[in-house]
Write an enzyme that holds these catalytic residues in place. Structure first.
Site, PDB file in Angstrom:
ATOM      1  N   SER A  67     -11.130  -6.800   0.847  1.00 30.52           N
ATOM      2  CA  SER A  67     -11.565  -6.344  -0.473  1.00 30.52           C
ATOM      3  C   SER A  67     -12.979  -6.836  -0.725  1.00 30.52           C
ATOM      4  O   SER A  67     -13.544  -7.621   0.036  1.00 30.52           O
ATOM      5  CB  SER A  67     -10.633  -6.884  -1.559  1.00 30.52           C
ATOM      6  OG  SER A  67     -10.918  -8.247  -1.828  1.00 30.52           O
ATOM      7  N   GLU A 110     -13.840 -10.177   3.389  1.00 32.86           N
ATOM      8  CA  GLU A 110     -14.361 -10.216   2.026  1.00 32.86           C
ATOM      9  C   GLU A 110     -15.727  -9.551   1.984  1.00 32.86           C
ATOM     10  O   GLU A 110     -16.651  -9.979   2.668  1.00 32.86           O
ATOM     11  CB  GLU A 110     -14.482 -11.652   1.519  1.00 32.86           C
ATOM     12  CG  GLU A 110     -13.145 -12.336   1.288  1.00 32.86           C
ATOM     13  CD  GLU A 110     -13.292 -13.701   0.618  1.00 32.86           C
ATOM     14  OE1 GLU A 110     -12.282 -14.186   0.092  1.00 32.86           O
ATOM     15  OE2 GLU A 110     -14.410 -14.273   0.625  1.00 32.86           O
ATOM     16  N   CYS A 111     -15.853  -8.499   1.186  1.00 37.12           N
ATOM     17  CA  CYS A 111     -17.117  -7.826   0.901  1.00 37.12           C
ATOM     18  C   CYS A 111     -17.779  -7.303   2.177  1.00 37.12           C
ATOM     19  O   CYS A 111     -17.442  -6.218   2.634  1.00 37.12           O
ATOM     20  CB  CYS A 111     -18.048  -8.740   0.114  1.00 37.12           C
ATOM     21  SG  CYS A 111     -19.332  -7.830  -0.782  1.00 37.12           S
ATOM     22  N   ALA A 112     -18.685  -8.053   2.782  1.00 34.56           N
ATOM     23  CA  ALA A 112     -19.315  -7.587   4.021  1.00 34.56           C
ATOM     24  C   ALA A 112     -18.277  -7.320   5.096  1.00 34.56           C
ATOM     25  O   ALA A 112     -18.388  -6.353   5.859  1.00 34.56           O
ATOM     26  CB  ALA A 112     -20.320  -8.629   4.517  1.00 34.56           C
TER      27      ALA A 112
END
Length: 803
Positions: free
Chosen positions: A415, A326-328
């Protein structure tokens, strides 16, 4: 609940301090945060000794908010809930859905308002009364006046508010919280976070009526809900083993919800944390990987240097180990992040942008993936300043507002979207189910040293401390040296004579004043504006120890010593990267406005790029120190773009004699610039740190003979570099046009090691933040020596070499 009329009133300060203060009275306290924020709960955890928890109706559903509060507060004497934004500010267009007021109503929690009264008086009463009367379902029971001033003004405000004033808290700059591009710096990244929280507790205890606040807490209605139970949401296979799920942590990956780990544990997995900055491999027995959020952009260079872990992670993803990012985590799996090589498990490149993406969307799964089934909907949030190109693959993870986003497969889900698995426990169940059937990760073999490296004792494997790596290590063992940026010629006779005369003074303590005066004359400065140092390395250490820097910035790729010195002094360094796509040019706008220290090289090692003096001047502003490392400036004819002769407040230039005068064993250099800063540097310098030979060398290299010889050597370098670059161009090798006595070459991964096998040492460049193993730095040498490099390249590069 500690809430406020608007953001910026001091909710985090008061709420965290209240948790710590109540804990100091021997009460067990649980901390909670309204909304999706990960950072505040990190401080809550420090204050309470328990995991910080989030309460967000958008992420988990309104029906789960009270059960999650009871779950997080299990066994506690008091629960403190920190609000978000203004009390009634929720998701736009929903009449306050997911606001602090909404959560207070769902949990029947009394609200205490924190109001910054530093610029108000009786108007506070109108503001508080309006907040208290706006929604009958929300019970506002008291006020804490923050950043209070005079007693007269406090009395005026107290008469106006119409509610009990439970605390009057004065301003205290010692407890200010440092921030960066996405808000506060996470607790796990701050030096001394525990002490900051301790001071917050003391501050609140001194100025807030804790007994009155506890009475408010006791007035809360009994909830007719049952505590949330992870075991009721997921189940573990009967009699099976407990496969390891590796969860990224440390300073880089600080964003994840505690309930996700609790769900995985309830589903029969063993959650094991690993630190991508420190650990060179995934935990033993890993059969699943969870990469949450955080700030990889701040540590991109260090993450890229841990190549063994990246290789193992890449192989794990490619071999089908169930992986959630997620993200990072998405950025970490990409090919690169701001020019730094990442895991390469996703065919995309990421970069920092000036645009903030902040949304609270509903996402739809476009197909069956590791976590989802086609058509399923989830709620989540996004909060980042990076962009991914391309932003999705053949199988996107989500569709958000009709647009595809992320990357997915039966074993991967990556994502930008953050989801709270307590609100969507089926995601945890599917991930755990895949982990139970997956094989364990096979450890990737560490890249071993080449045969030449084994014989010389200088390996090419990833380094434990890449910031401390130096080219002289690579040039040992009889190799032809293109790794060290020291002029290859003999020292001038006048310099050798000065060094010998310096030894004649070895019987007395060294006096740096002759060197100070010589440097001052050389740059038309006052002696008080000059500090002789034991090379530039000592100057970097002095700068690091100079002040309690709040936001030190190092512009990379560049010489790593200032970064290492700052970290050794206990500072958290912000990296600003010059991008390959821009020719490694420096963009002053990339420096955060709150940076109080900026270090930049000119010309920069290892890129050889010469930045315009005007761009560097533009960095200077009140409250900021700008340090320009001009270690190679004397190797440029005429020293263009130098700032050593300019008087600018907050500017210091560092110089070294090591390179141009072939004296690396004589640590000689100096700082020149703002007199007040130079005086500060002198105060933290160890007495007699500059030796008598270094003083003598400095005096000699500032004289008339030196000026003519320095210009001759600089022009000689120009000719040698032109010959090297012409050969590289003829070979079709990519390189960065240089103004320095070295050239940064994109030779390809593995060329560094293969050149060693041919007896040639070039400087590996993957230890410089912003570069990967495809780059090497090549020192400029005479044409007859450079021809030997070309001959070796012809043998080690596929297709030969015609340059």
């Amino acid at each position: 609940m500690v809430a406020a009329p608007m953001t910026g009133q001091g909710k985090t300060t008061i709420a965290t301090g209240l948790m710590a203060a109540l804990g100091d009275t021997r009460l067990a306290v649980s901390g909670h945060k309204v909304g999706p924020d990960y950072i505040d709960p990190g401080y809550h955890a420090l204050a309470t000794g328990r995991p910080g928890r989030n309460l967000d109706p958008h992420l988990v559903g309104a029906e789960r908010v009270a059960p999650l509060l009871l779950h997080g507060a299990r066994g506690a004497d008091a629960a403190v809930v920190e609000g978000v934004m203004g009390l009634h500010d929720g998701r736009i267009g929903t009449d306050g859905f997911a606001s602090s007021a909404h959560v207070a109503a769902l949990t029947r929690t009394p609200v205490v308002l924190v109001v910054d009264v530093s610029r108000m008086s009786r108007s506070v009463g109108a503001l508080v009364r309006g907040m208290a009367d706006f929604d009958p379902a929300v019970e506002v029971v008291g006020v804490i006046l923050n950043k209070a001033g005079s007693a007269r003004n406090v009395a005026e405000i107290t008469r106006s508010v119409g509610l009990p004033v439970l605390g009057v808290v004065p301003r205290d700059e010692r407890i200010a919280s440092p921030s960066r591009h996405l808000g506060l710096v996470p607790a796990a990244e701050r030096q001394g976070s525990a002490r900051v929280v301790e001071r917050l507790g003391e501050h609140v205890a001194d100025h807030v009526d804790l007994d009155a606040l506890l009475e408010v807490a006791r007035s809360a209605s009994v909830l007719d809900a049952r505590p949330w139970e992870p075991a009721a949401e997921v189940s573990a296979p009967a009699g099976g083993d407990r496969p390891v799920v590796a969860v990224a942590g440390g300073r880089t990956f600080t964003f994840r919800y505690t309930e996700a780990e609790e769900l995985l544990t309830a589903a029969g997995c063993e959650v094991v944390a690993f630190d991508p900055l420190e650990d060179t491999g995934l935990p033993t027995g890993t059969r699943g990987v969870y990469l949450g959020g955080g700030f990889p952009e701040v540590y991109a260079g260090e993450l890229a240097a841990n190549r063994n872990l990246l290789a193992e992670l890449r192989e794990a993803v490619r071999s089908g180990i169930p992986t959630v990012a997620e993200c990072a985590g998405l950025l970490y799996l990409a090919e690169s992040l701001d020019g730094h090589g990442m895991a390469g498990a996703i065919p995309a490149h990421a970069r920092m942008t000036k645009r903030l993406t902040l949304r609270y969307p509903e996402a739809v799964s476009p197909g069956d993936t590791l976590l989802t089934r086609a058509g399923e909907r989830v709620t989540g949030h996004e909060f980042h300043r990076t962009a991914m190109a391309p932003g999705f693959g053949d199988r996107p993870a989500w569709e958000i507002d009709g647009a595809p986003e992320g990357f997915a497969s039966p074993s991967l889900h990556a994502s930008y979207l953050h989801t709270h698995w307590a609100g969507h426990p089926e995601l945890a169940a599917r991930f755990a189910g895949a982990v139970h059937t997956a094989p364990a990760v096979a450890a990737a073999p560490a890249p071993g040293p080449s045969p030449a490296a084994r014989t010389t004792g200088a390996g090419v494997a990833p380094l434990a401390d890449p910031l401390r790596h130096h080219g002289d290590v690579e040039a040992r063992g009889g190799l032809l040296d293109f790794a060290v940026n020291v002029h290859p010629g003999q020292r001038p006779a006048w310099l050798d004579r000065a060094l010998r005369e310096g030894l004649d003074h070895a019987g007395v303590y060294p006096d740096p004043e002759p060197a100070r005066g010589a440097v001052a004359r050389r740059h038309s400065r006052e002696p008080a504006e000059v500090l002789p140092t034991a090379g530039a390395a000592e100057a970097f250490t002095l700068v690091a120890r100079l002040r309690p820097w709040k936001r030190p910035v190092v512009v990379h790729p560049q010489f790593t010593e200032p970064h290492a010195a700052l970290e050794q002094a206990g500072h958290t360094v912000t990296t600003v990267l010059c991008a390959e796509r821009d020719g490694f040019a420096f963009d002053p706008a990339a420096v955060p406005e709150d940076a109080d220290l900026v270090v930049v090289g000119n010309p920069t090692n290892p890129t050889g790029v010469l930045h315009p003096a005007e761009a560097l001047r533009g960095l200077c502003r009140p409250g900021r120190l700008v340090v320009v490392d001009e270690a190679f400036m004397d190797a440029l004819p005429g020293e263009p773009e130098s700032l050593a002769g300019e008087r600018i407040t907050g500017l210091v230039v560092l110089r070294s004699l090591t390179k141009h005068w072939s004296v690396p064993g004589i640590r000689a250099g100096y700082a020149v610039g703002d007199e007040a800063v130079v005086r500060e540097l002198a105060r933290v310098q160890t007495p007699w740190s500059v030796s008598a030979p270094a003083i003598a060398a400095t005096v000699a290299c500032m004289g008339g003979e030196a000026g003519a010889e320095a210009e001759r050597r600089a022009k000689e370098f120009d000719g040698w570099r032109a010959d090297l670059e012409a050969g590289l161009r003829g070979a079709g090798l990519e390189f960065v046009p240089s103004r320095a006595p070295f050239v940064l070459v994109k030779a390809g991964e593995g060329v560094h090691a293969r050149l060693r096998e041919q007896g040639i040492a070039v400087r590996r460049a993957d230890t410089f933040p912003g570069l990967d193993a495809a780059w090497v730095r090549v020192a400029v040498r005479p044409p007859e020596t450079t021809r030997k490099l070309f001959d070796a390249l012809a043998k080690v590069r596929p297709g030969g070499f015609s340059g």
